[in-house]
Design a protein around this motif. Structure first.
Motif, PDB file in Angstrom:
ATOM      1  N   LYS A   2     -23.717  63.851  33.048  1.00  0.00           N
ATOM      2  CA  LYS A   2     -23.238  64.721  34.116  1.00  0.00           C
ATOM      3  C   LYS A   2     -22.925  63.922  35.380  1.00  0.00           C
ATOM      4  CE  LYS A   2     -25.550  68.797  32.427  1.00  0.00           C
ATOM      5  NZ  LYS A   2     -26.552  69.829  32.663  1.00  0.00           N
ATOM      6  N   LYS A   3     -23.544  62.767  35.509  1.00  0.00           N
ATOM      7  CA  LYS A   3     -23.285  61.919  36.664  1.00  0.00           C
ATOM      8  C   LYS A   3     -21.974  61.155  36.522  1.00  0.00           C
ATOM      9  CE  LYS A   3     -28.131  61.271  37.770  1.00  0.00           C
ATOM     10  NZ  LYS A   3     -29.208  60.293  37.963  1.00  0.00           N
ATOM     11  N   ALA A   4     -21.498  61.013  35.308  1.00  0.00           N
ATOM     12  CA  ALA A   4     -20.292  60.220  35.065  1.00  0.00           C
ATOM     13  C   ALA A   4     -19.036  60.891  35.610  1.00  0.00           C
ATOM     14  CB  ALA A   4     -20.129  59.943  33.574  1.00  0.00           C
ATOM     15  N   GLU A   5     -18.941  62.174  35.455  1.00  0.00           N
ATOM     16  CA  GLU A   5     -17.707  62.877  35.846  1.00  0.00           C
ATOM     17  C   GLU A   5     -17.358  62.710  37.326  1.00  0.00           C
ATOM     18  OE1 GLU A   5     -14.741  66.210  34.835  1.00  0.00           O
ATOM     19  OE2 GLU A   5     -16.453  65.792  33.570  1.00  0.00           O
ATOM     20  N   PRO A   6     -18.288  62.903  38.267  1.00  0.00           N
ATOM     21  CA  PRO A   6     -17.922  62.708  39.680  1.00  0.00           C
ATOM     22  C   PRO A   6     -17.557  61.253  39.988  1.00  0.00           C
ATOM     23  CG  PRO A   6     -20.084  63.768  39.514  1.00  0.00           C
ATOM     24  CD  PRO A   6     -19.629  63.464  38.133  1.00  0.00           C
ATOM     25  N   VAL A   7     -18.218  60.326  39.324  1.00  0.00           N
ATOM     26  CA  VAL A   7     -17.906  58.910  39.545  1.00  0.00           C
ATOM     27  C   VAL A   7     -16.503  58.603  39.038  1.00  0.00           C
ATOM     28  CG1 VAL A   7     -18.535  56.544  38.928  1.00  0.00           C
ATOM     29  CG2 VAL A   7     -20.311  58.196  39.503  1.00  0.00           C
ATOM     30  N   LEU A   8     -16.177  59.112  37.859  1.00  0.00           N
ATOM     31  CA  LEU A   8     -14.823  58.909  37.319  1.00  0.00           C
ATOM     32  C   LEU A   8     -13.770  59.558  38.211  1.00  0.00           C
ATOM     33  CD1 LEU A   8     -15.389  59.418  33.494  1.00  0.00           C
ATOM     34  CD2 LEU A   8     -14.767  57.297  34.654  1.00  0.00           C
ATOM     35  N   ASN A  35      -5.925  51.203  34.415  1.00  0.00           N
ATOM     36  CA  ASN A  35      -7.077  52.088  34.560  1.00  0.00           C
ATOM     37  C   ASN A  35      -6.659  53.524  34.856  1.00  0.00           C
ATOM     38  OD1 ASN A  35      -9.821  50.722  34.337  1.00  0.00           O
ATOM     39  ND2 ASN A  35      -8.585  49.232  35.440  1.00  0.00           N
ATOM     40  N   ALA A  36      -5.611  53.702  35.616  1.00  0.00           N
ATOM     41  CA  ALA A  36      -5.112  55.053  35.886  1.00  0.00           C
ATOM     42  C   ALA A  36      -4.642  55.703  34.586  1.00  0.00           C
ATOM     43  CB  ALA A  36      -3.991  55.007  36.914  1.00  0.00           C
ATOM     44  N   ASP A  37      -3.997  54.921  33.735  1.00  0.00           N
ATOM     45  CA  ASP A  37      -3.546  55.447  32.443  1.00  0.00           C
ATOM     46  C   ASP A  37      -4.724  55.811  31.538  1.00  0.00           C
ATOM     47  OD1 ASP A  37      -0.927  55.121  33.225  1.00  0.00           O
ATOM     48  OD2 ASP A  37      -0.626  53.260  32.117  1.00  0.00           O
ATOM     49  N   GLN A  38      -5.820  55.126  31.680  1.00  0.00           N
ATOM     50  CA  GLN A  38      -7.005  55.379  30.857  1.00  0.00           C
ATOM     51  C   GLN A  38      -7.821  56.578  31.334  1.00  0.00           C
ATOM     52  OE1 GLN A  38      -7.785  53.758  27.933  1.00  0.00           O
ATOM     53  NE2 GLN A  38      -5.741  52.979  28.277  1.00  0.00           N
ATOM     54  N   PHE A  39      -7.475  57.117  32.471  1.00  0.00           N
ATOM     55  CA  PHE A  39      -8.268  58.197  33.047  1.00  0.00           C
ATOM     56  C   PHE A  39      -8.401  59.387  32.102  1.00  0.00           C
ATOM     57  CE2 PHE A  39      -8.702  62.094  35.587  1.00  0.00           C
ATOM     58  CZ  PHE A  39      -9.945  61.841  36.126  1.00  0.00           C
ATOM     59  N   LEU A  40      -7.345  59.765  31.437  1.00  0.00           N
ATOM     60  CA  LEU A  40      -7.416  60.912  30.530  1.00  0.00           C
ATOM     61  C   LEU A  40      -8.370  60.635  29.368  1.00  0.00           C
ATOM     62  CD1 LEU A  40      -3.712  62.118  30.409  1.00  0.00           C
ATOM     63  CD2 LEU A  40      -5.637  63.120  31.645  1.00  0.00           C
ATOM     64  N   THR A  41      -8.377  59.406  28.890  1.00  0.00           N
ATOM     65  CA  THR A  41      -9.304  59.030  27.825  1.00  0.00           C
ATOM     66  C   THR A  41     -10.737  59.117  28.329  1.00  0.00           C
ATOM     67  OG1 THR A  41      -7.658  57.533  26.878  1.00  0.00           O
ATOM     68  CG2 THR A  41      -9.942  57.202  26.204  1.00  0.00           C
ATOM     69  N   ASP A  42     -10.976  58.607  29.520  1.00  0.00           N
ATOM     70  CA  ASP A  42     -12.317  58.660  30.105  1.00  0.00           C
ATOM     71  C   ASP A  42     -12.746  60.107  30.320  1.00  0.00           C
ATOM     72  OD1 ASP A  42     -12.252  55.913  30.152  1.00  0.00           O
ATOM     73  OD2 ASP A  42     -11.717  55.800  32.269  1.00  0.00           O
ATOM     74  N   HIS A  44     -11.697  62.731  28.696  1.00  0.00           N
ATOM     75  CA  HIS A  44     -11.944  63.320  27.384  1.00  0.00           C
ATOM     76  C   HIS A  44     -13.345  62.934  26.897  1.00  0.00           C
ATOM     77  CE1 HIS A  44     -11.274  64.755  23.333  1.00  0.00           C
ATOM     78  NE2 HIS A  44     -11.660  63.583  22.885  1.00  0.00           N
ATOM     79  N   TYR A  45     -13.740  61.707  27.147  1.00  0.00           N
ATOM     80  CA  TYR A  45     -15.070  61.232  26.761  1.00  0.00           C
ATOM     81  C   TYR A  45     -16.159  62.080  27.416  1.00  0.00           C
ATOM     82  CZ  TYR A  45     -19.290  58.401  27.071  1.00  0.00           C
ATOM     83  OH  TYR A  45     -20.582  57.972  27.054  1.00  0.00           O
TER      84      TYR A  45
END
Length: 53
Positions: A2-8, A35-42, A44-45
């Motif tokens: 749950k902490k990952a989402e705000p950081v991302l 990294n901006a392109d990878q945002f959707l992958t992150d 989704h994770y």
């Protein structure tokens, strides 16, 4: 997780702002773009992890 989402989200905002101030073909510009392109992958994770737990 749950902490990952705000950081991302903050990281994505930083990428968006910084991407406008650097030369796209510079090393930092390429890194920001990648990294901006990878945002959707992150994103989704994090959503997948939330749905499992």
């Amino acid at each position: 997780m749950k902490k990952a989402e705000p950081v991302l989200q903050q990281f994505h905002e930083w990428l968006s702002k910084s991407g406008k101030t650097v030369t796209p073909k510079s090393k930092i510009g390429v890194a920001i773009s990648y990294n901006a392109d990878q945002f959707l992958t992150d994103r989704h994770y994090t959503q997948r992890v939330y749905s499992i737990t």
